[in-house]
Design an enzyme around this catalytic site. Sequence first.
Site, mmCIF file in Angstrom:
data_model
loop_
_atom_site.group_PDB
_atom_site.id
_atom_site.type_symbol
_atom_site.label_atom_id
_atom_site.label_comp_id
_atom_site.label_asym_id
_atom_site.label_seq_id
_atom_site.Cartn_x
_atom_site.Cartn_y
_atom_site.Cartn_z
ATOM 1 N N ASP A 70 34.890 93.337 72.355
ATOM 2 C CA ASP A 70 33.522 93.671 72.770
ATOM 3 C C ASP A 70 33.009 92.823 73.928
ATOM 4 O O ASP A 70 33.467 91.710 74.163
ATOM 5 C CB ASP A 70 32.549 93.571 71.585
ATOM 6 C CG ASP A 70 32.586 92.214 70.875
ATOM 7 O OD1 ASP A 70 33.664 91.586 70.832
ATOM 8 O OD2 ASP A 70 31.526 91.785 70.372
ATOM 9 N N GLU A 118 32.710 91.225 67.840
ATOM 10 C CA GLU A 118 32.747 89.808 67.431
ATOM 11 C C GLU A 118 31.417 89.135 67.709
ATOM 12 O O GLU A 118 31.032 88.182 67.034
ATOM 13 C CB GLU A 118 33.868 89.060 68.176
ATOM 14 C CG GLU A 118 34.154 87.666 67.627
ATOM 15 C CD GLU A 118 33.135 86.620 68.049
ATOM 16 O OE1 GLU A 118 32.820 85.735 67.233
ATOM 17 O OE2 GLU A 118 32.632 86.684 69.174
ATOM 18 N N GLU A 119 30.701 89.630 68.729
ATOM 19 C CA GLU A 119 29.525 88.905 69.227
ATOM 20 C C GLU A 119 28.253 89.196 68.433
ATOM 21 O O GLU A 119 27.215 88.612 68.727
ATOM 22 C CB GLU A 119 29.268 89.275 70.704
ATOM 23 C CG GLU A 119 30.385 88.874 71.656
ATOM 24 C CD GLU A 119 30.379 87.386 72.003
ATOM 25 O OE1 GLU A 119 29.572 86.628 71.424
ATOM 26 O OE2 GLU A 119 31.195 86.994 72.855
ATOM 27 N N HIS A 149 29.582 83.327 78.336
ATOM 28 C CA HIS A 149 28.255 83.953 78.221
ATOM 29 C C HIS A 149 27.401 83.707 79.469
ATOM 30 O O HIS A 149 26.187 83.897 79.437
ATOM 31 C CB HIS A 149 27.501 83.480 76.952
ATOM 32 C CG HIS A 149 28.173 83.901 75.679
ATOM 33 N ND1 HIS A 149 27.497 84.053 74.479
ATOM 34 C CD2 HIS A 149 29.466 84.215 75.408
ATOM 35 C CE1 HIS A 149 28.351 84.418 73.530
ATOM 36 N NE2 HIS A 149 29.560 84.526 74.082
HETATM 37 ZN ZN LIG Z 1 31.230 84.896 72.981
HETATM 38 ZN ZN LIG Z 2 34.268 85.100 72.196
#
Ligand SMILES: [Zn+2]
Ligand SMILES: [Zn+2]
Length: 375
Positions: free
Chosen positions: A58, A116-117, A341
């Site tokens: 993702d 996952e996020e 990020h």
């Molecule tokens: Zn991340």
């Molecule tokens: Zn990650």
Amino acid sequence: MHRNPEVSYHEEETSQFVYETLEAFGNLELSRPTKTSVVARLVGAGSGRTLAIRADMDALPIQEDNDFEFASQNPGAMHACGHDGHTAMLLGTAKVLSGMRDRIRGEVRFLFQHAEELSPGGGEELVEAGVMDGVDAVIGAHLWAKLPVGKIGVTYGPMMAAPDIFEVTIKGKGGHAAMPHQVVDSIAVGAQVVTNLQHVVSRETDPIDDVVVSVSKFSGGTTHNVIPGTVEMVGTIRTLDPVVRKRVPELMERVIKGVTQAHGASYEFRYKPGYRPVINDEEVTREIEETVKDVFGEDTLEIMPPNMGGEDFSAYQQRAPGTFFFVGAGNEEKGIVHPHHHPRFTIDEDALGYGVKMFVNATFRLLDGAERSKG
Ligand SMILES: [Zn+2]
Ligand SMILES: [Zn+2]
């Protein structure tokens, strides 16, 4: 993949691309345990154990600020954590291993995970869908910007934190800001709560334990002459030890309750558990360390301390001994310095080869090593 990022739970085209790519390799049994995830099973020619290897797919809701020709074409979405690289590494691994079926004893299960996020996370959903049934060991890796390309980071025991969330509402009594005696000032009480919460880490927990309590959002009020009836705060709790993890919200609530009561206010405290901490298995970690030394030499190995980030790889570790490791992806000379990020995040793509070599070689070590020890 980098050009077509899809955020958590919306990995439709990404998972379709992964499915079709795997299909072309042959020798793989494919399935779709959830709408946007893919699992590929490679059943080797010989019998043996089952190893799962996980990659997440993702992207994040970030507007990319890089000007690469492969920069994101989806406004407001970006692969800013390197999960496109994880997917590429696992596809590469599946390609190599599917061509070596004759030499594989046991099964390799490739887990292409969604989301996952975003809590509750795709890892837990895949585990519930049964992808870990019959698995003897699980491994996964994260490309890591803080670690230079050419290094593999290995951590024994606790590696990444449980990223829990809390919300607090302080309820006072609103009114005129010029007549404070007629109100219960939620802002003044809220400020005391923030200050006193610092004591949970500094005075209530063992300095040797790793704990973070951060209030990261504080909101209330509308204008200069009105004291609001309530303020809201939101923050994160990070812990590595499950026992400490259980204790921290209890300590926090005691502090919040005491401070608000002392000032005639009341409160609501909401605690939302996030992913479990990533705790690496001793034996699997040793095999990963040996793989690094065998394949690349001592210089590539970096034994690393834990960090307070979170990762839902921990979901798989509930079902089988497992190890998560870092693949160095930073490169100061090439200007690859931005953190995960960040809108200008990128990786040194040389890292991808390191990841594939690690997965391929660790597969043989983990499948055949067990055979060896069985004598
Ligand atoms: Zn991340
Ligand atoms: Zn990650």
